[in-house]
Design an enzyme around this catalytic site. Structure first.
Site, PDB file in Angstrom:
ATOM      1  CG  LEU A 145      -1.902  -1.117   1.393  1.00  0.00           C
ATOM      2  CD1 LEU A 145      -2.409  -1.466   2.654  1.00  0.00           C
ATOM      3  CD2 LEU A 145      -2.969  -0.816   0.224  1.00  0.00           C
ATOM      4  N   PRO A 146       0.174   2.421  -0.267  1.00  0.00           N
ATOM      5  CG  PRO A 146      -1.164   4.123  -1.388  1.00  0.00           C
ATOM      6  CD  PRO A 146      -1.108   2.584  -0.653  1.00  0.00           C
ATOM      7  CE  LYS A 159      11.808   1.393  -0.655  1.00  0.00           C
ATOM      8  NZ  LYS A 159      12.391   0.994  -1.755  1.00  0.00           N
TER       9      LYS A 159
HETATM   10  P1  NAD Z   1       0.446   2.322  -6.448  1.00  0.00           P
HETATM   11  O1  NAD Z   1       0.050   3.785  -6.056  1.00  0.00           O
HETATM   12  O2  NAD Z   1       0.640   2.072  -8.125  1.00  0.00           O
HETATM   13  O3  NAD Z   1      -0.164   1.167  -5.646  1.00  0.00           O
HETATM   14  C1  NAD Z   1      -0.931   1.215  -4.501  1.00  0.00           C
HETATM   15  C2  NAD Z   1      -2.119   0.398  -4.486  1.00  0.00           C
HETATM   16  O4  NAD Z   1      -2.787   0.508  -3.231  1.00  0.00           O
HETATM   17  C3  NAD Z   1      -3.290   1.101  -5.306  1.00  0.00           C
HETATM   18  O5  NAD Z   1      -3.640  -0.005  -6.580  1.00  0.00           O
HETATM   19  C4  NAD Z   1      -4.212   1.528  -4.618  1.00  0.00           C
HETATM   20  O6  NAD Z   1      -5.675   1.577  -5.230  1.00  0.00           O
HETATM   21  C5  NAD Z   1      -4.245   0.634  -3.327  1.00  0.00           C
HETATM   22  N1  NAD Z   1      -4.940   1.348  -2.362  1.00  0.00           N
HETATM   23  C6  NAD Z   1      -4.828   2.588  -1.928  1.00  0.00           C
HETATM   24  N2  NAD Z   1      -5.635   2.751  -0.745  1.00  0.00           N
HETATM   25  C7  NAD Z   1      -5.973   1.503  -0.673  1.00  0.00           C
HETATM   26  C8  NAD Z   1      -7.066   1.195   0.539  1.00  0.00           C
HETATM   27  N3  NAD Z   1      -7.470   1.584   1.275  1.00  0.00           N
HETATM   28  N4  NAD Z   1      -7.425  -0.503   0.320  1.00  0.00           N
HETATM   29  C9  NAD Z   1      -6.986  -1.224  -0.530  1.00  0.00           C
HETATM   30  N5  NAD Z   1      -6.072  -0.680  -1.572  1.00  0.00           N
HETATM   31  C10 NAD Z   1      -5.691   0.640  -1.671  1.00  0.00           C
HETATM   32  O7  NAD Z   1       1.889   2.422  -5.634  1.00  0.00           O
HETATM   33  P2  NAD Z   1       3.181   1.479  -5.749  1.00  0.00           P
HETATM   34  O8  NAD Z   1       4.052   2.183  -6.819  1.00  0.00           O
HETATM   35  O9  NAD Z   1       2.971   0.068  -6.231  1.00  0.00           O
HETATM   36  O10 NAD Z   1       3.814   1.451  -4.639  1.00  0.00           O
HETATM   37  C11 NAD Z   1       3.267   0.860  -3.475  1.00  0.00           C
HETATM   38  C12 NAD Z   1       4.359   0.708  -2.302  1.00  0.00           C
HETATM   39  O11 NAD Z   1       5.345   0.276  -2.604  1.00  0.00           O
HETATM   40  C13 NAD Z   1       4.590   2.270  -1.718  1.00  0.00           C
HETATM   41  O12 NAD Z   1       4.734   2.044  -0.285  1.00  0.00           O
HETATM   42  C14 NAD Z   1       5.636   2.605  -2.528  1.00  0.00           C
HETATM   43  O13 NAD Z   1       6.538   3.551  -1.649  1.00  0.00           O
HETATM   44  C15 NAD Z   1       6.598   1.226  -2.498  1.00  0.00           C
HETATM   45  N6  NAD Z   1       7.606   0.677  -3.378  1.00  0.00           N
HETATM   46  C16 NAD Z   1       7.383   1.469  -4.796  1.00  0.00           C
HETATM   47  C17 NAD Z   1       8.157   0.908  -5.897  1.00  0.00           C
HETATM   48  C18 NAD Z   1       8.080   1.405  -7.337  1.00  0.00           C
HETATM   49  O14 NAD Z   1       8.756   1.434  -8.043  1.00  0.00           O
HETATM   50  N7  NAD Z   1       6.846   1.945  -7.780  1.00  0.00           N
HETATM   51  C19 NAD Z   1       9.308   0.470  -5.405  1.00  0.00           C
HETATM   52  C20 NAD Z   1       9.680  -0.051  -4.113  1.00  0.00           C
HETATM   53  C21 NAD Z   1       8.652   0.181  -3.216  1.00  0.00           C
END
Ligand code: NAD
Length: 303
Positions: free
Chosen positions: A72-73, A179
């Site tokens: 999640l975010p 992280k």
């Molecule tokens: P993203 O925004 O693409 O995905 C997050 C998902 O969570 C979305 O599909 C959203 O709809 C869902 N969501 C939000 N609120 C919700 C709720 N209350 N209930 C259910 N689902 C909910 O983000 P991402 O890029 O996939 O990143 C996710 C996590 O991974 C973050 O913490 C980010 O910092 C970390 N991360 C991202 C990357 C990257 O390259 N994108 C790399 C490493 C770590």
């Protein structure tokens, strides 16, 4: 047969840019996967993967799964999903199940949540990842896991479907701390690489020559190798990691330093750089768009 070898039901909450390829790998390794996301579009994308059930509620995930992964975010969303209201996941989890927060969360919140889940008979570990969408797709993420070693051992086979390097960092929250610290270093390396690219190009050196020199020299870092020629020089800015999420991670790292009384010299510069970029381009813009703050009149230092 040990618990680790069984293909038990796994819940996956948050199937966005990272969660979709990670959940896909778990499912294709034979774990019955139950996915949940607040976004109907995200849920539709994972439903297309064989072996995946799209769950209608957090209650269904709690009822059906032995291990639940969160991607999640941030910590605010993790807390809301777990304990937000009477339909929060925690109220429905089975005794003896495990929740794995693979999001990049705030370690201090993680350390609060652990005992609350423990009180409900549920184990909790933090296991954030590094490597981005590309390494999520090919299953070569770096995973940093904090929490009880016996719980981490139990879910290690699950981690191996998504990652290659698994470093156990110590107590609950230590994965999340690492992280944020990793992304602090990554943000500093990216900003320095962008500045070298901009100044070198202004001097009249071809961008590919600048990157070739950096990558053959001591200035080489992950951004010079994997971001400059891929996303910044062509101007595609589509690495799959948002500016807002990078700013969140820098914030967590600087807050952590402050709470421990540790000094950081770069912290203020990084925070301001990403905050200015977020104000200008929006949090959903790609984090590599930090380069555009160096363009004339962007609101960065180059006026
Ligand atoms: P993203 O925004 O693409 O995905 C997050 C998902 O969570 C979305 O599909 C959203 O709809 C869902 N969501 C939000 N609120 C919700 C709720 N209350 N209930 C259910 N689902 C909910 O983000 P991402 O890029 O996939 O990143 C996710 C996590 O991974 C973050 O913490 C980010 O910092 C970390 N991360 C991202 C990357 C990257 O390259 N994108 C790399 C490493 C770590």
């Amino acid at each position: 047969m040990s618990a680790g070898e069984r293909k038990y039901a796994v819940g996956f909450i948050g199937v966005g840019k990272m969660g979709l390829p990670m959940a896909t790998r778990v499912a294709t390794h034979g774990y019955p996967l139950h996915a949940y996301d607040a976004s109907a579009a995200a849920l539709a994308a994972i439903r297309a993967v064989s072996g995946v059930t799209a769950s209608a509620s957090l209650a269904e995930i709690g009822r059906d799964c032995e291990a639940v992964i969160l991607m999640l975010p941030d910590s605010a969303v993790v807390k809301k999903v777990l304990f937000g209201d009477k339909n929060g996941l925690a109220a429905h989890l089975k005794q003896g199940s495990v929740v794995i927060d693979m999001s990049s969360s705030n370690p201090s919140v993680t350390r609060e949540l652990g005992p609350r889940l423990q009180a409900a008979g549920v184990d909790f570990i933090d296991a954030p990842v590094s490597g981005g969408v590309k390494r999520a797709v090919d299953g070569s993420l770096a995973i940093m896991a904090g929490g009880e070693p016996a719980v981490i051992a139990r879910v290690k086979p699950l981690f191996l479907t998504m990652g290659k390097s698994i470093v156990e960092t110590g107590m609950l929250g230590s994965g999340h701390a690492m992280k944020a610290l990793n992304n602090y270093v990554s943000a500093a390396g990216l900003l320095a690489a962008c500045e070298a690219l901009k100044v070198g190009a202004d001097f009249g050196i071809a961008p590919d020559k600048i990157v070739a020199v950096l990558n053959a020299s001591t200035g080489k870092n992950n951004s010079t190798e994997n971001k400059l020629m891929q996303f910044i020089v062509p101007g595609s800015f589509n690495s799959g990691f948002s500016l807002g999420l990078m700013k969140k991670d820098i914030n967590i790292a600087t807050d952590l330093a402050q709470s421990l009384g540790s000094d950081t010299l770069l912290g203020e510069v990084l925070l301001k750089s990403w905050a200015d970029a977020e104000a200008k381009f929006g949090g959903a813009a790609d984090h590599t768009e930090i380069y555009r703050m160096l363009e004339r009149n962007a609101g960065g230092g180059n006026k």
